[in-house]
Design a protein around this motif. Structure first.
Motif, mmCIF file in Angstrom:
data_model
loop_
_atom_site.group_PDB
_atom_site.id
_atom_site.type_symbol
_atom_site.label_atom_id
_atom_site.label_comp_id
_atom_site.label_asym_id
_atom_site.label_seq_id
_atom_site.Cartn_x
_atom_site.Cartn_y
_atom_site.Cartn_z
ATOM 1 N N ASN A 6 0.832 -1.199 0.000
ATOM 2 C CA ASN A 6 0.000 0.000 0.000
ATOM 3 C C ASN A 6 0.869 1.251 0.000
ATOM 4 O O ASN A 6 0.635 2.197 -0.758
ATOM 5 C CB ASN A 6 -0.928 -0.016 1.214
ATOM 6 C CG ASN A 6 -1.896 1.155 1.225
ATOM 7 O OD1 ASN A 6 -1.509 2.265 1.550
ATOM 8 N ND2 ASN A 6 -3.146 0.902 0.881
ATOM 9 N N SER A 7 1.886 1.242 0.851
ATOM 10 C CA SER A 7 2.797 2.394 0.930
ATOM 11 C C SER A 7 3.591 2.556 -0.349
ATOM 12 O O SER A 7 3.847 3.683 -0.797
ATOM 13 C CB SER A 7 3.743 2.227 2.119
ATOM 14 O OG SER A 7 3.022 2.166 3.331
ATOM 15 N N LEU A 8 3.994 1.429 -0.959
ATOM 16 C CA LEU A 8 4.764 1.501 -2.201
ATOM 17 C C LEU A 8 3.923 2.063 -3.337
ATOM 18 O O LEU A 8 4.374 2.923 -4.101
ATOM 19 C CB LEU A 8 5.279 0.111 -2.575
ATOM 20 C CG LEU A 8 6.344 -0.497 -1.666
ATOM 21 C CD1 LEU A 8 6.672 -1.915 -2.111
ATOM 22 C CD2 LEU A 8 7.606 0.351 -1.661
ATOM 23 N N PHE A 9 2.679 1.609 -3.446
ATOM 24 C CA PHE A 9 1.836 2.046 -4.546
ATOM 25 C C PHE A 9 1.278 3.453 -4.332
ATOM 26 O O PHE A 9 0.649 4.004 -5.238
ATOM 27 C CB PHE A 9 0.698 1.047 -4.783
ATOM 28 C CG PHE A 9 1.115 -0.168 -5.550
ATOM 29 C CD1 PHE A 9 1.444 -0.081 -6.893
ATOM 30 C CD2 PHE A 9 1.216 -1.395 -4.935
ATOM 31 C CE1 PHE A 9 1.850 -1.189 -7.614
ATOM 32 C CE2 PHE A 9 1.627 -2.517 -5.633
ATOM 33 C CZ PHE A 9 1.947 -2.421 -6.973
ATOM 34 N N VAL A 10 1.505 4.025 -3.153
ATOM 35 C CA VAL A 10 1.178 5.441 -2.960
ATOM 36 C C VAL A 10 1.951 6.281 -3.968
ATOM 37 O O VAL A 10 1.482 7.326 -4.424
ATOM 38 C CB VAL A 10 1.499 5.883 -1.509
ATOM 39 C CG1 VAL A 10 1.573 7.396 -1.407
ATOM 40 C CG2 VAL A 10 0.430 5.378 -0.550
ATOM 41 N N ILE A 11 3.158 5.811 -4.341
ATOM 42 C CA ILE A 11 3.957 6.508 -5.348
ATOM 43 C C ILE A 11 3.181 6.600 -6.656
ATOM 44 O O ILE A 11 3.072 7.667 -7.267
ATOM 45 C CB ILE A 11 5.292 5.769 -5.580
ATOM 46 C CG1 ILE A 11 6.129 5.751 -4.301
ATOM 47 C CG2 ILE A 11 6.078 6.421 -6.714
ATOM 48 C CD1 ILE A 11 7.361 4.881 -4.400
ATOM 49 N N VAL A 12 2.622 5.474 -7.085
ATOM 50 C CA VAL A 12 1.852 5.439 -8.324
ATOM 51 C C VAL A 12 0.609 6.304 -8.194
ATOM 52 O O VAL A 12 0.262 7.081 -9.097
ATOM 53 C CB VAL A 12 1.456 3.994 -8.685
ATOM 54 C CG1 VAL A 12 0.618 3.964 -9.956
ATOM 55 C CG2 VAL A 12 2.698 3.128 -8.851
ATOM 56 N N GLY A 13 -0.077 6.180 -7.040
ATOM 57 C CA GLY A 13 -1.280 6.970 -6.824
ATOM 58 C C GLY A 13 -1.008 8.461 -6.850
ATOM 59 O O GLY A 13 -1.761 9.239 -7.448
ATOM 60 N N SER A 14 0.089 8.874 -6.212
ATOM 61 C CA SER A 14 0.418 10.292 -6.189
ATOM 62 C C SER A 14 0.853 10.788 -7.564
ATOM 63 O O SER A 14 0.584 11.935 -7.933
ATOM 64 C CB SER A 14 1.522 10.550 -5.159
ATOM 65 O OG SER A 14 1.043 10.297 -3.864
ATOM 66 N N TRP A 15 1.513 9.926 -8.342
ATOM 67 C CA TRP A 15 1.865 10.295 -9.723
ATOM 68 C C TRP A 15 0.597 10.498 -10.538
ATOM 69 O O TRP A 15 0.484 11.472 -11.295
ATOM 70 C CB TRP A 15 2.741 9.204 -10.340
ATOM 71 C CG TRP A 15 3.221 9.534 -11.720
ATOM 72 C CD1 TRP A 15 4.332 10.251 -12.065
ATOM 73 C CD2 TRP A 15 2.590 9.160 -12.961
ATOM 74 N NE1 TRP A 15 4.438 10.346 -13.423
ATOM 75 C CE2 TRP A 15 3.387 9.689 -14.017
ATOM 76 C CE3 TRP A 15 1.451 8.433 -13.279
ATOM 77 C CZ2 TRP A 15 3.061 9.511 -15.351
ATOM 78 C CZ3 TRP A 15 1.123 8.253 -14.615
ATOM 79 C CH2 TRP A 15 1.931 8.789 -15.638
ATOM 80 N N VAL A 75 -11.751 10.500 -5.338
ATOM 81 C CA VAL A 75 -13.018 9.831 -5.637
ATOM 82 C C VAL A 75 -12.765 8.421 -6.166
ATOM 83 O O VAL A 75 -13.322 7.431 -5.657
ATOM 84 C CB VAL A 75 -13.838 10.649 -6.658
ATOM 85 C CG1 VAL A 75 -15.084 9.881 -7.079
ATOM 86 C CG2 VAL A 75 -14.231 12.005 -6.067
ATOM 87 N N VAL A 76 -11.910 8.305 -7.187
ATOM 88 C CA VAL A 76 -11.642 6.998 -7.801
ATOM 89 C C VAL A 76 -10.985 6.055 -6.787
ATOM 90 O O VAL A 76 -11.340 4.874 -6.686
ATOM 91 C CB VAL A 76 -10.731 7.161 -9.040
ATOM 92 C CG1 VAL A 76 -10.339 5.802 -9.600
ATOM 93 C CG2 VAL A 76 -11.440 7.980 -10.112
ATOM 94 N N GLY A 77 -10.031 6.579 -6.024
ATOM 95 C CA GLY A 77 -9.318 5.755 -5.048
ATOM 96 C C GLY A 77 -10.240 5.153 -4.004
ATOM 97 O O GLY A 77 -10.075 3.991 -3.615
ATOM 98 N N LEU A 110 -3.566 -0.772 -3.507
ATOM 99 C CA LEU A 110 -3.586 0.165 -4.639
ATOM 100 C C LEU A 110 -4.237 1.483 -4.234
ATOM 101 O O LEU A 110 -5.382 1.755 -4.596
ATOM 102 C CB LEU A 110 -4.353 -0.457 -5.808
ATOM 103 C CG LEU A 110 -3.817 -1.778 -6.366
ATOM 104 C CD1 LEU A 110 -4.742 -2.321 -7.437
ATOM 105 C CD2 LEU A 110 -2.411 -1.599 -6.909
ATOM 106 N N PRO A 111 -3.537 2.322 -3.476
ATOM 107 C CA PRO A 111 -4.113 3.611 -3.053
ATOM 108 C C PRO A 111 -4.038 4.638 -4.175
ATOM 109 O O PRO A 111 -3.113 5.452 -4.244
ATOM 110 C CB PRO A 111 -3.221 4.004 -1.870
ATOM 111 C CG PRO A 111 -1.895 3.395 -2.197
ATOM 112 C CD PRO A 111 -2.186 2.121 -2.952
#
Length: 527
Positions: free
Chosen positions: A107-116, A129-131, A165-166
């Motif tokens: 979850n913490s790792l994919f925060v990178i993708v989410g923030s991108w 909203v999507v998250g 997947l945040p």
């Protein structure tokens, strides 16, 4: 004025018309920019939510629902995983703790993708909203009854993957920081403390509600968490235009279509390759449960470091912004150690309370999650006081390093208190719940010296157009903390063994605070 190139054959009238259109377009751009600035100033000057912008109220409400959702899931998830079938899924205590730590790391790792995605594709508001829709689906899968052990475990694995997947990344923290001018430190610190208040209010409710429901029906508890996650998305959807002005409306640094295609192609290719390798090696007997955990542990350390290095060496960051990165990196390293305490609250403490704490009072056996509600009740009272302390007293002017050092020493004292019964009690005896309550009381003070201040500091130091990704870099400390926890739980698999974590953490935190004090002078010169 824009440049226009035309063939002479088209004539002067056409040239004059195109030139006029360009001038009009430039004027429209200037008008649009002025309108955006006016809307932004309106947010800065908005004090309708207890002296803060109304957008903070919407984000705090979102945090309320988010904490309810996660608080409910964490209140029962570990017990659902290791309870015997048909009540649960029959994993061991060590496997259940490791699975949750692995999910937290991913979850913490994919925060990178989410923030991108938030910074460059969706914009923070859409990302929120999507998250939350994806999060509601992940919790909803756990709400489906396990008609067989295999089906229940498959649904649980899919759910844990979706929890990892945040998509919204650190959009909430980013938008909160953007609602205040850079020199408005007191109000910004108070704003993040208000988020803590919202978190603790719901954290006080959901563990009791979902915890007691989970004692008889885990699936209904997961269903309530799914509804809360969906409510978060709806709050942002219906308040976005009215409360936030231009903040979060569009990506801060929009990606081109070509870049997006390349990024998505690379992401899906990497995911498919990793999944294929895991499936093939598991099928061949080369890879097992521990092997998968080893991969996640490795990534939980490597990816945050690479991400932080890329941020540090980014050529689009100005020289002035770059000078603020080094102190951020130093405190980031300190936070990696502190973050382990948060991970332990969700895993080792949950097992410890169920197995080693006397939960009977007047003939009633209280659910283990009840203690989490006690912690959040204490946290609510303490955090409310700190909203005033940071915003209206001279303590709000303390340097970040001083606030952090004090908080770490307090957290060390909390673990030292819990170490007393661990080191003096027997393996078969049940401990008084007062030890846990004392631990929570002290820890609540330490958390308010650390958690909101770190996020607020990140918002202040973040380079322009990288606010959400900078908050993601800060949140990556949780990934490393989860990686550390996975290693710990591989060796300490029972409640008796995990109890030794508490005295060890007291010592580690004292050493960490002393290191921060030694680095504080150079850090304070820049922040």
């Amino acid at each position: 004025m824009c440049q226009v190139e035309v063939d002479d054959i088209r004539g002067k009238d056409f040239l004059l018309k195109r030139t006029y259109e360009c001038e009009e377009k430039d004027m429209n751009n200037e008008t649009t920019k002025q309108q955006v600035d006016e809307r932004l100033e309106a947010v800065y000057n908005d004090k309708k939510f207890f002296g803060h912008p109304r957008g903070l109220g919407a984000l705090a409400a979102g945090n309320f629902f988010n904490s309810f959702a996660w608080g409910g899931v964490y209140a029962i998830l570990i017990y659902y995983l290791y309870s015997p079938y048909t009540k649960g899924l029959g994993f061991t205590q060590g496997e259940a703790a490791s699975m949750i730590a692995a999910m937290g790391a991913c979850n913490s790792l994919f925060v990178i993708v989410g923030s991108w995605l938030s910074d460059r594709v969706l914009g923070p508001r859409k990302a929120l909203v999507v998250g939350n829709v994806v999060k509601a689906i992940s919790f909803g899968l756990l709400a489906v009854p396990a008609f067989s052990l295999t089906r229940g475990r498959v649904f649980a694995v899919i759910s844990l993957i979706l929890m990892s997947l945040p998509i919204m990344g650190a959009s909430n923290s980013s938008m909160t920081g953007l609602m205040y001018r850079s020199d408005d430190d007191g109000r910004r610190d108070a704003a993040f403390t208000i988020h803590n208040v919202a978190n603790t209010i719901t954290g006080m409710i959901s563990p009791i509600l979902v915890g007691f429901i989970g004692m008889s029906d885990y699936h209904l508890g997961f269903f309530l968490s799914a509804l809360a996650a969906l409510a978060y998305g709806l709050v942002i959807l219906f308040t976005g235009k009215r409360f936030f002005g231009p903040i979060g409306e569009k990506p801060a640094n929009p990606v081109s279509k070509e870049e997006l295609k390349k990024a998505l192609g690379l992401f899906f290719a990497v995911v498919l390759i990793v999944v294929a390798i895991i499936l093939v090696t598991v099928k061949m007997g080369v890879m097992n449960f521990d092997g998968v955990l080893n991969i996640i542990t490795t990534f939980s350390f490597v990816i945050p470091i690479i991400f932080l290095f890329k941020m540090y060496t980014n050529k689009n960051i100005t020289k002035e912004e770059h000078s603020k990165m080094l102190p951020f990196v130093k405190i980031w390293c300190i936070q990696c150690v502190v973050a382990v305490t948060g991970v332990l609250l969700n895993t080792a403490m949950a097992v410890f309370i169920e197995a080693k704490v006397n939960r009977n009072f007047m003939g009633i056996e209280f659910a283990p999650a009840t203690f989490t509600s006690i912690y959040n009740l204490i946290g609510l009272i303490v955090a409310t006081a700190f909203v005033y302390i940071w915003g209206s007293t001279k303590f709000g002017k303390l340097k970040v390093t001083k606030k952090f050092s004090i908080g770490i020493f307090i957290n060390a004292a909390a673990f030292a208190v819990l170490a007393v019964p661990v080191l003096t009690g027997g393996k078969t005896s049940l401990f008084s719940p007062l030890w846990v309550i004392a631990y929570y009381l002290i820890l609540s003070f330490g958390d308010n010296f650390i958690n909101p201040i770190g996020i607020s500091m990140t918002a202040k130091l973040a380079p322009k157009s990288y606010e959400t990704q900078m908050q993601s870099a800060w949140s990556q400390t949780t990934s490393i903390a989860n990686g550390i926890s996975i290693i710990i739980f591989k060796f300490l698999t029972t409640a008796d063994q995990q109890m030794m974590i508490f005295p060890a953490m007291a010592v580690v935190l004292v050493i960490t605070a002393c290191i921060l004090i030694m680095m504080s002078k150079k850090i304070d010169e820049v922040i």
